[in-house]
Design a protein around this motif. Structure first.
Motif, short mmCIF file in Angstrom:
data_model
loop_
_atom_site.label_atom_id
_atom_site.label_comp_id
_atom_site.label_asym_id
_atom_site.label_seq_id
_atom_site.Cartn_x
_atom_site.Cartn_y
_atom_site.Cartn_z
N GLN A 52 0.83 -1.19 0.00
CA GLN A 52 0.00 0.00 0.00
C GLN A 52 0.87 1.25 0.00
O GLN A 52 1.86 1.33 0.74
CB GLN A 52 -0.90 -0.03 1.24
N VAL A 53 0.49 2.22 -0.84
CA VAL A 53 1.23 3.47 -0.90
C VAL A 53 1.02 4.23 0.41
O VAL A 53 -0.09 4.37 0.90
CB VAL A 53 0.77 4.33 -2.10
N GLY A 54 2.13 4.67 0.98
CA GLY A 54 2.09 5.33 2.28
C GLY A 54 2.38 4.38 3.43
O GLY A 54 2.50 4.81 4.57
N LYS A 55 2.53 3.11 3.10
CA LYS A 55 2.86 2.10 4.11
C LYS A 55 4.13 1.38 3.63
O LYS A 55 5.22 1.79 3.93
CB LYS A 55 1.68 1.15 4.33
N GLU A 56 3.97 0.32 2.85
CA GLU A 56 5.14 -0.41 2.33
C GLU A 56 5.73 0.24 1.08
O GLU A 56 6.88 -0.02 0.73
CB GLU A 56 4.77 -1.86 1.96
N ASN A 95 -7.67 5.52 -16.43
CA ASN A 95 -8.12 5.50 -15.04
C ASN A 95 -7.01 4.89 -14.20
O ASN A 95 -6.60 3.75 -14.46
CB ASN A 95 -9.41 4.69 -14.89
N ILE A 96 -6.56 5.62 -13.20
CA ILE A 96 -5.44 5.18 -12.37
C ILE A 96 -5.98 4.95 -10.96
O ILE A 96 -6.49 5.87 -10.32
CB ILE A 96 -4.33 6.24 -12.37
N PHE A 97 -5.86 3.71 -10.52
CA PHE A 97 -6.34 3.32 -9.20
C PHE A 97 -5.13 3.10 -8.30
O PHE A 97 -4.23 2.33 -8.64
CB PHE A 97 -7.17 2.04 -9.30
N ILE A 98 -5.12 3.75 -7.15
CA ILE A 98 -3.95 3.71 -6.27
C ILE A 98 -4.36 3.18 -4.91
O ILE A 98 -5.24 3.74 -4.24
CB ILE A 98 -3.33 5.12 -6.15
N ASN A 99 -3.75 2.08 -4.52
CA ASN A 99 -3.97 1.43 -3.23
C ASN A 99 -3.18 2.22 -2.19
O ASN A 99 -1.97 2.07 -2.10
CB ASN A 99 -3.48 -0.02 -3.34
N ALA A 100 -3.86 3.08 -1.45
CA ALA A 100 -3.15 3.99 -0.55
C ALA A 100 -3.79 4.02 0.84
O ALA A 100 -4.96 3.71 1.01
CB ALA A 100 -3.16 5.40 -1.15
N VAL A 101 -2.97 4.42 1.78
CA VAL A 101 -3.44 4.57 3.16
C VAL A 101 -4.37 5.78 3.26
O VAL A 101 -4.27 6.71 2.45
CB VAL A 101 -2.26 4.74 4.16
N PRO A 102 -5.28 5.78 4.24
CA PRO A 102 -6.11 6.96 4.45
C PRO A 102 -5.23 8.19 4.69
O PRO A 102 -4.19 8.12 5.35
CB PRO A 102 -6.90 6.61 5.71
N GLY A 103 -5.63 9.29 4.10
CA GLY A 103 -4.87 10.53 4.25
C GLY A 103 -3.86 10.78 3.14
O GLY A 103 -3.37 11.90 3.01
N PHE A 104 -3.55 9.78 2.33
CA PHE A 104 -2.64 9.97 1.20
C PHE A 104 -3.32 10.90 0.20
O PHE A 104 -4.51 10.76 -0.07
CB PHE A 104 -2.30 8.63 0.55
N THR A 105 -2.58 11.84 -0.38
CA THR A 105 -3.20 12.79 -1.31
C THR A 105 -2.44 12.98 -2.62
O THR A 105 -2.90 13.72 -3.48
CB THR A 105 -3.35 14.17 -0.64
N ALA A 106 -1.31 12.32 -2.82
CA ALA A 106 -0.49 12.55 -4.01
C ALA A 106 -0.90 11.65 -5.17
O ALA A 106 -0.06 11.15 -5.92
CB ALA A 106 0.98 12.36 -3.67
N CYS A 131 -8.34 10.08 -14.67
CA CYS A 131 -8.61 10.30 -13.25
C CYS A 131 -7.61 9.44 -12.48
O CYS A 131 -7.13 8.42 -12.98
CB CYS A 131 -10.05 9.98 -12.88
N ALA A 132 -7.25 9.90 -11.31
CA ALA A 132 -6.34 9.15 -10.42
C ALA A 132 -7.00 9.16 -9.05
O ALA A 132 -7.18 10.23 -8.47
CB ALA A 132 -4.97 9.81 -10.38
N VAL A 133 -7.40 7.98 -8.60
CA VAL A 133 -8.18 7.89 -7.36
C VAL A 133 -7.58 6.87 -6.40
O VAL A 133 -6.91 5.93 -6.80
CB VAL A 133 -9.65 7.53 -7.65
N GLY A 134 -7.88 7.07 -5.14
CA GLY A 134 -7.41 6.17 -4.09
C GLY A 134 -8.39 5.04 -3.86
O GLY A 134 -9.60 5.22 -3.97
N MET A 135 -7.83 3.91 -3.54
CA MET A 135 -8.63 2.71 -3.27
C MET A 135 -8.19 2.13 -1.92
O MET A 135 -7.05 2.30 -1.51
CB MET A 135 -8.39 1.64 -4.36
N GLY A 136 -9.09 1.39 -1.29
CA GLY A 136 -8.77 0.72 -0.03
C GLY A 136 -8.00 -0.56 -0.24
O GLY A 136 -7.50 -1.15 0.71
N GLY A 137 -7.87 -1.00 -1.48
CA GLY A 137 -7.14 -2.22 -1.82
C GLY A 137 -7.25 -2.49 -3.31
O GLY A 137 -8.14 -1.95 -3.97
#
Length: 153
Positions: A52-56, A95-106, A131-137
């Protein structure tokens, strides 16, 4: 300069992928529109980045993941167009899906990795909506997955 050379100049090797044994196709063409299924940062038969982006995964690793996803999109487009990427009229959408921690904004910063690949390979034909959006997984816990739509001839 060939598409493969342009891609390598961006710091990404030309992919060597095999069609996954899944109940959907890597691409689907309907008329002059080519849809590319979501691509993950897969190199050969290995996943290059997991986490996950912002973690590992940090932003630079996520950016590289996005570049690999974009390269994989181009690989499948080439396969669907019988090896002739000059048949791409215009990239329409990504469409860009990013697996990121809550609070990630980049998200846009990560997505720029993929957009830069398309612009470098196709020039004006690579300019696209996105579009580039955050996902929970995401599948296999990858940091990035990208799908795309192209206008082709």
């Amino acid at each position: 300069m060939s598409y493969k050379e342009k891609l390598e100049k961006c710091g990404v090797n030309w992919p060597s992928l095999s069609r996954p044994d899944l109940p959907f196709a890597p691409t689907k063409r309907i008329g002059d529109t080519l849809y590319v299924s979501g691509q993950i940062p897969e190199v050969a038969d290995e996943i290059a980045y997991i986490g996950q982006v912002g973690k590992e995964i940090d932003v630079e690793m996520a950016l590289q993941s996005a570049k690999i996803c974009a390269a994989n999109i181009v690989y499948w487009v080439e396969k669907s167009l019988d090896g002739d990427l000059d048949r791409v009229v215009q990239m329409a959408k990504m469409n860009i899906f990013i697996n990121a921690v809550p609070g990630f904004t980049a998200y846009s910063q990560v997505g720029n990795g993929a957009s830069e690949i398309m612009n470098a390979l196709f020039g004006e034909r690579g300019e696209h909506a996105r579009c580039a959006v955050g996902m929970g997984g995401l599948p296999a816990n990858v940091p990035v997955e990208i799908d795309a739509v192209f206008h082709v001839r």
